[in-house]
Scaffold this active site. Structure first.
Site, PDB file in Angstrom:
ATOM      1  N   GLU A   1      47.529  23.141  53.518  1.00 32.03           N
ATOM      2  CA  GLU A   1      46.956  24.360  52.929  1.00 32.03           C
ATOM      3  C   GLU A   1      45.911  25.009  53.832  1.00 32.03           C
ATOM      4  O   GLU A   1      45.914  26.214  53.997  1.00 32.03           O
ATOM      5  CB  GLU A   1      46.211  24.009  51.625  1.00 32.03           C
ATOM      6  CG  GLU A   1      47.034  24.001  50.388  1.00 32.03           C
ATOM      7  CD  GLU A   1      46.190  23.661  49.160  1.00 32.03           C
ATOM      8  OE1 GLU A   1      46.365  24.321  48.147  1.00 32.03           O
ATOM      9  OE2 GLU A   1      45.358  22.721  49.211  1.00 32.03           O
TER      10      GLU A   1
ATOM     11  N   LYS B   1      43.816  31.484  44.758  1.00 29.51           N
ATOM     12  CA  LYS B   1      43.318  30.431  43.873  1.00 29.51           C
ATOM     13  C   LYS B   1      44.022  30.465  42.523  1.00 29.51           C
ATOM     14  O   LYS B   1      44.315  29.438  41.938  1.00 29.51           O
ATOM     15  CB  LYS B   1      41.817  30.668  43.672  1.00 29.51           C
ATOM     16  CG  LYS B   1      41.140  29.655  42.805  1.00 29.51           C
ATOM     17  CD  LYS B   1      40.603  28.550  43.648  1.00 29.51           C
ATOM     18  CE  LYS B   1      40.152  27.365  42.864  1.00 29.51           C
ATOM     19  NZ  LYS B   1      40.606  26.124  43.505  1.00 29.51           N
TER      20      LYS B   1
ATOM     21  N   HIS C   1      63.584   5.365  54.288  1.00 28.82           N
ATOM     22  CA  HIS C   1      64.770   6.153  53.955  1.00 28.82           C
ATOM     23  C   HIS C   1      64.745   7.538  54.590  1.00 28.82           C
ATOM     24  O   HIS C   1      65.377   8.462  54.076  1.00 28.82           O
ATOM     25  CB  HIS C   1      64.917   6.261  52.437  1.00 28.82           C
ATOM     26  CG  HIS C   1      65.083   4.932  51.772  1.00 28.82           C
ATOM     27  ND1 HIS C   1      66.187   4.148  51.945  1.00 28.82           N
ATOM     28  CD2 HIS C   1      64.238   4.234  50.976  1.00 28.82           C
ATOM     29  CE1 HIS C   1      66.037   3.020  51.266  1.00 28.82           C
ATOM     30  NE2 HIS C   1      64.854   3.050  50.668  1.00 28.82           N
TER      31      HIS C   1
ATOM     32  N   ARG D   1      40.779  35.177  44.637  1.00 29.69           N
ATOM     33  CA  ARG D   1      42.022  35.527  43.959  1.00 29.69           C
ATOM     34  C   ARG D   1      43.027  36.221  44.878  1.00 29.69           C
ATOM     35  O   ARG D   1      44.200  36.408  44.512  1.00 29.69           O
ATOM     36  CB  ARG D   1      41.736  36.460  42.778  1.00 29.69           C
ATOM     37  CG  ARG D   1      40.783  35.879  41.772  1.00 29.69           C
ATOM     38  CD  ARG D   1      40.549  36.848  40.643  1.00 29.69           C
ATOM     39  NE  ARG D   1      41.763  37.091  39.900  1.00 29.69           N
ATOM     40  CZ  ARG D   1      42.212  36.341  38.907  1.00 29.69           C
ATOM     41  NH1 ARG D   1      41.515  35.296  38.523  1.00 29.69           N
ATOM     42  NH2 ARG D   1      43.323  36.633  38.284  1.00 29.69           N
TER      43      ARG D   1
ATOM     44  N   TRP E   1      46.280  40.348  46.582  1.00 33.22           N
ATOM     45  CA  TRP E   1      47.197  39.313  47.064  1.00 33.22           C
ATOM     46  C   TRP E   1      48.582  39.942  46.908  1.00 33.22           C
ATOM     47  O   TRP E   1      49.078  40.108  45.803  1.00 33.22           O
ATOM     48  CB  TRP E   1      47.069  38.047  46.229  1.00 33.22           C
ATOM     49  CG  TRP E   1      47.860  36.896  46.756  1.00 33.22           C
ATOM     50  CD1 TRP E   1      47.469  35.987  47.699  1.00 33.22           C
ATOM     51  CD2 TRP E   1      49.193  36.504  46.357  1.00 33.22           C
ATOM     52  NE1 TRP E   1      48.469  35.068  47.903  1.00 33.22           N
ATOM     53  CE2 TRP E   1      49.533  35.360  47.110  1.00 33.22           C
ATOM     54  CE3 TRP E   1      50.123  37.025  45.462  1.00 33.22           C
ATOM     55  CZ2 TRP E   1      50.766  34.725  46.971  1.00 33.22           C
ATOM     56  CZ3 TRP E   1      51.351  36.390  45.320  1.00 33.22           C
ATOM     57  CH2 TRP E   1      51.653  35.244  46.073  1.00 33.22           C
TER      58      TRP E   1
ATOM     59  N   CYS F   1      45.020  38.736  42.956  1.00 32.34           N
ATOM     60  CA  CYS F   1      44.303  40.000  42.912  1.00 32.34           C
ATOM     61  C   CYS F   1      43.065  39.872  42.023  1.00 32.34           C
ATOM     62  O   CYS F   1      43.129  39.306  40.930  1.00 32.34           O
ATOM     63  CB  CYS F   1      45.137  41.167  42.386  1.00 32.34           C
ATOM     64  SG  CYS F   1      46.599  41.481  43.374  1.00 32.34           S
TER      65      CYS F   1
ATOM     66  N   LYS G   1      46.416  19.100  51.037  1.00 29.45           N
ATOM     67  CA  LYS G   1      45.126  19.628  51.517  1.00 29.45           C
ATOM     68  C   LYS G   1      45.218  20.004  52.988  1.00 29.45           C
ATOM     69  O   LYS G   1      44.739  21.042  53.404  1.00 29.45           O
ATOM     70  CB  LYS G   1      43.997  18.598  51.346  1.00 29.45           C
ATOM     71  CG  LYS G   1      43.453  18.373  49.979  1.00 29.45           C
ATOM     72  CD  LYS G   1      42.638  19.513  49.400  1.00 29.45           C
ATOM     73  CE  LYS G   1      43.502  20.506  48.698  1.00 29.45           C
ATOM     74  NZ  LYS G   1      43.918  20.308  47.372  1.00 29.45           N
TER      75      LYS G   1
ATOM     76  N   GLU H   1      48.591  14.625  47.646  1.00 28.35           N
ATOM     77  CA  GLU H   1      47.445  15.532  47.605  1.00 28.35           C
ATOM     78  C   GLU H   1      46.783  15.642  48.992  1.00 28.35           C
ATOM     79  O   GLU H   1      46.395  16.729  49.421  1.00 28.35           O
ATOM     80  CB  GLU H   1      46.447  15.049  46.539  1.00 28.35           C
ATOM     81  CG  GLU H   1      45.160  15.833  46.419  1.00 28.35           C
ATOM     82  CD  GLU H   1      45.325  17.320  46.093  1.00 28.35           C
ATOM     83  OE1 GLU H   1      46.435  17.762  45.761  1.00 28.35           O
ATOM     84  OE2 GLU H   1      44.312  18.036  46.207  1.00 28.35           O
TER      85      GLU H   1
ATOM     86  N   ASN I   1      46.431  43.937  38.594  1.00 24.55           N
ATOM     87  CA  ASN I   1      46.717  42.556  38.960  1.00 24.55           C
ATOM     88  C   ASN I   1      47.925  42.135  38.148  1.00 24.55           C
ATOM     89  O   ASN I   1      47.901  42.238  36.924  1.00 24.55           O
ATOM     90  CB  ASN I   1      45.487  41.684  38.619  1.00 24.55           C
ATOM     91  CG  ASN I   1      45.789  40.202  38.641  1.00 24.55           C
ATOM     92  OD1 ASN I   1      46.637  39.748  39.389  1.00 24.55           O
ATOM     93  ND2 ASN I   1      45.104  39.440  37.812  1.00 24.55           N
ATOM     94  N   GLY I   2      48.999  41.692  38.831  1.00 19.49           N
ATOM     95  CA  GLY I   2      50.201  41.271  38.109  1.00 19.49           C
ATOM     96  C   GLY I   2      51.435  41.882  38.749  1.00 19.49           C
ATOM     97  O   GLY I   2      51.381  42.351  39.894  1.00 19.49           O
TER      98      GLY I   2
HETATM   99  C1  G6P Z   1      47.244  27.589  43.522  1.00 22.17           C
HETATM  100  C2  G6P Z   1      45.974  27.000  44.107  1.00 22.17           C
HETATM  101  C3  G6P Z   1      46.008  25.485  44.012  1.00 22.17           C
HETATM  102  C4  G6P Z   1      46.248  25.054  42.580  1.00 22.17           C
HETATM  103  C5  G6P Z   1      47.504  25.697  41.998  1.00 22.17           C
HETATM  104  C6  G6P Z   1      47.588  25.474  40.506  1.00 22.17           C
HETATM  105  O1  G6P Z   1      48.322  27.285  44.322  1.00 22.17           O
HETATM  106  O2  G6P Z   1      45.824  27.412  45.462  1.00 22.17           O
HETATM  107  O3  G6P Z   1      44.787  24.943  44.481  1.00 22.17           O
HETATM  108  O4  G6P Z   1      46.371  23.658  42.538  1.00 22.17           O
HETATM  109  O5  G6P Z   1      47.456  27.113  42.190  1.00 22.17           O
HETATM  110  O6  G6P Z   1      46.524  26.144  39.884  1.00 22.17           O
HETATM  111  P1  G6P Z   1      45.887  25.772  38.504  1.00 22.17           P
HETATM  112  O7  G6P Z   1      44.751  26.749  38.345  1.00 22.17           O
HETATM  113  O8  G6P Z   1      46.952  25.963  37.474  1.00 22.17           O
HETATM  114  O9  G6P Z   1      45.407  24.378  38.569  1.00 22.17           O
END
Ligand code: G6P
Length: 614
Positions: A494, A609, A510, A27, A74, A2, A491, A487, A100-101
């Protein structure tokens, strides 16, 4: 999670709110709303969808008012729809609130309010809070500022809120706990409130970061007043922002993600700049130097993080063990915080977080702190909650990252963790000067190598075209390349919603090998180095089962290139630095696949984010 924004001052609020919401959309983006006060009435609009949908809804309507609040959501409590969108009004329609929260005890509060005759329209915890404040005002006769303070003494959970009362258009009240909130102090009596400073950086650089359990009153006539929820007066601490407007704009790219991928030569350079000087053989990490004793006597490092930052932590595990010879464990912050972890004297906890706001990482820090650990933060956002909660730390200096899928923050995290590992190794005498200088020189060359890899973009796009409609993908790597495999898979899933898994290459036999057939693309980081031959064998195993191999190889490699269906060359570097270079084509690949599938790469569905809820 949010984005919230508020304005009170000499200008019309709506244009500031809507522009601010667009900048905060990273956000959360499932619904949005605004409310302005004009002639003691609310001009209020909210709807499901993105900020652009809100803008269309509002077109041609009355948006007047020099005080207002805006929200991009969100969803946590209640599905994303028009009714659950913020702002929420009190039962008597006098108060409007954005939040927000999560209010964890909202159900208990709601039950008591219903008994008192309150009727709720939405499924949100936020509506409960605004009714609760209204209830306190009605029962005690207190004004909004006091009622918010009293209400928050009863609230369990996390909040950043902004509230206004339409009968008093000269005032805004805001407060925070565990969710960020910053107040910008402009000229001509203008005040801005937001989840981060991006909505108002063209108006002012003077900011006050609200601390947990602080409530602020902004009054057009008397200015800013801050108290704690226990009613202690606080002097506002005004800081100067360093952020630039260009840093949060797309700069000619189609998306923030593409811009951020291409910014990496610069952001990696910025993360090592001033910390490493080859000519003088200088390696300076002030956050380490200030606590040299602690690092010299460290028995164990525990890294806590989430998401992509957790992957950077996995790379760091290899770095700390190889260079500094300190046993290192990497934990999901969300698991660490709930399993009564054993913290012993000599333990250092490193928290990695791009945003510096991730709720689970923050909770892990607080737990480790309570148990006596020394906490070191690696954050990107200057002044963020995590950076303030740690004993010491190092900023990554990657610049604002707006695309939800992390790219430049990851490479900057790895670069900074690299410097930390080398610096600690040097102090502890676990690395020879000769090797240290060779690795420092190699790290210095990484921005140019990343620039070189970005030239594979067209080739990666062709590969994306071939595999864009596949339903699954496997990513394999060994040693330093294992976290890169994770990673790469993250990506892809996501932003393109293709199921992808990362595995240590040898672990394939395995289980995942059962999935391999001619339909399965297997991305392998197969650069020359420590386990090259072993990875070549793993590639043979995939080929024997007709899987498709897309390999990231060292420039000039023949063996893998002949075996693979496609190979992408990256410049040669030390094994320990391969992650920073090899992740680039995987970022580009996910980007192209997502665009080809019509996905919104900057705002993937269901994600946000900054995850400020647990
Ligand atoms: C969310 C974001 C990711 C990020 C993760 C951790 O899931 O979408 O891209 O890696 O949070 O966030 P931080 O700000 O703690 O790195």
């Amino acid at each position: 999670m949010c984005g919230i924004v508020g304005f009170i001052g000499s200008q019309q609020a709506y244009p500031i709110l809507i522009k601010g919401l667009k900048r905060l959309e990273y956000r959360g983006y499932d619904s949005a709303g605004v409310a302005m006060i004009e002639n003691q009435q609310f001009n209020q609009y909210k709807c499901k969808g993105k900020v652009a949908d809100l803008e269309s809804l509002v077109k041609g309507k009355d948006v007047d008012g020099t005080v207002g609040i805006g929200h991009t959501r969100w969803a946590t409590h209640g599905v994303p729809n028009d009714v659950n969108a913020h702002p929420h009004l009190s039962g008597d329609g006098q108060l409007a609130l954005i939040h927000n929260g999560i209010i964890e005890n909202y159900a208990t509060l709601k039950e008591a309010l219903i008994e008192d005759g309150h009727v709720f329209k939405s499924d949100t915890d936020t509506e409960v809070l605004v009714h609760f404040i209204e209830d306190i005002m009605a029962k005690t006769g207190s004004d909004l500022f006091e009622a918010v303070r009293v209400a928050l003494c009863e609230v369990v959970g996390a909040y950043a809120i902004v509230v206004m009362d339409r009968r008093f258009p000269d005032r805004l009240v805001c407060a925070k706990k565990s969710s960020p909130l910053v107040i910008g102090i402009g000229t001509e009596g203008d005040y801005f409130i937001a989840s981060d400073a991006t909505p108002f950086i063209e108006y002012t650089k003077n900011v006050v970061y609200l601390e947990d359990e602080e409530v602020a009153l902004i009054d057009r006539h008397s200015g800013l007043k801050i108290v704690t929820i226990q009613n202690q007066q606080k002097d506002p601490y005004i800081q100067e922002l360093e952020m630039k407007l260009e840093a949060i704009e797309k700069g000619g790219y189609d998306s923030f993600m593409l811009k951020e991928i291409h910014e990496q030569p610069r952001s990696i350079y910025d993360s090592i700049r001033g910390r490493l000087n080859l000519n003088h053989g200088m390696l300076k990490m002030s956050g380490i130097d200030r606590h040299e004793e602690i690092w010299m006597n460290a028995n164990r490092i525990i890294i806590v993080a989430c998401g992509t930052s957790w992957h950077a932590g996995l790379v760091a595990e290899y770095l700390f063990e190889e260079f500094a010879r300190i046993p290192t464990e990497v934990e999901y912050a969300s698991e660490f915080r709930y399993r009564d972890p054993i913290i012993q004297p000599g333990d250092i906890v490193i928290a990695i977080s791009q945003s510096g706001e991730t709720a689970d990482t923050l909770a892990a820090i607080e737990l480790a702190k309570d148990k006596g650990a020394f906490i070191f933060g690696v954050c990107n956002v200057v002044g963020s909650t995590i950076s303030r909660a740690t004993h010491s730390g190092a900023y990554t200096h990657a610049g604002p990252e707006i695309g939800v899928a992390s790219t430049k923050a990851f490479t900057a995290q790895v670069a900074v963790l690299y410097l930390i590992a080398l610096s600690v190794a040097d102090k502890r005498g676990t690395i020879t000067k000769e090797r240290l200088h060779r690795l420092m020189a190699e790290l210095t060359s990484i921005p140019d190598k990343v620039e070189e890899v970005l030239k594979t973009n067209a080739q990666v796009e062709t590969i994306a075209e071939i595999y864009k409609n596949h339903r699954n993908a496997l990513y394999l790597g060994r040693g330093y390349s294992f976290p890169v495999a994770l990673e790469g898979a993250l990506k892809l899933k996501e932003i393109s919603y293709i199921h992808a898994e990362g595995y240590p290459a040898a672990e394939m036999k395995h289980g995942p090998i059962a999935l391999i057939d001619e339909e399965m693309p297997v991305f392998v980081i197969a650069t020359q180095g420590h386990s090259y031959e072993k990875v070549v064998s793993n590639i043979q195993e995939v080929k024997a089962r007709k899987g498709k191999i897309i390999a990231i190889v060292t420039a000039g490699d023949k063996t893998v290139s002949e075996l693979a269906d496609h190979s992408i060359e990256i410049p040669k570097t030390d094994d320990s630095l391969v992650p920073i270079v090899s992740v680039i084509p995987l970022q580009l690949l996910s980007y192209h696949v997502a665009v080809m599938r019509g996905c919104n790469v900057d705002q993937p569905r269901n994600l946000a984010k900054s995850v400020t809820v647990e």
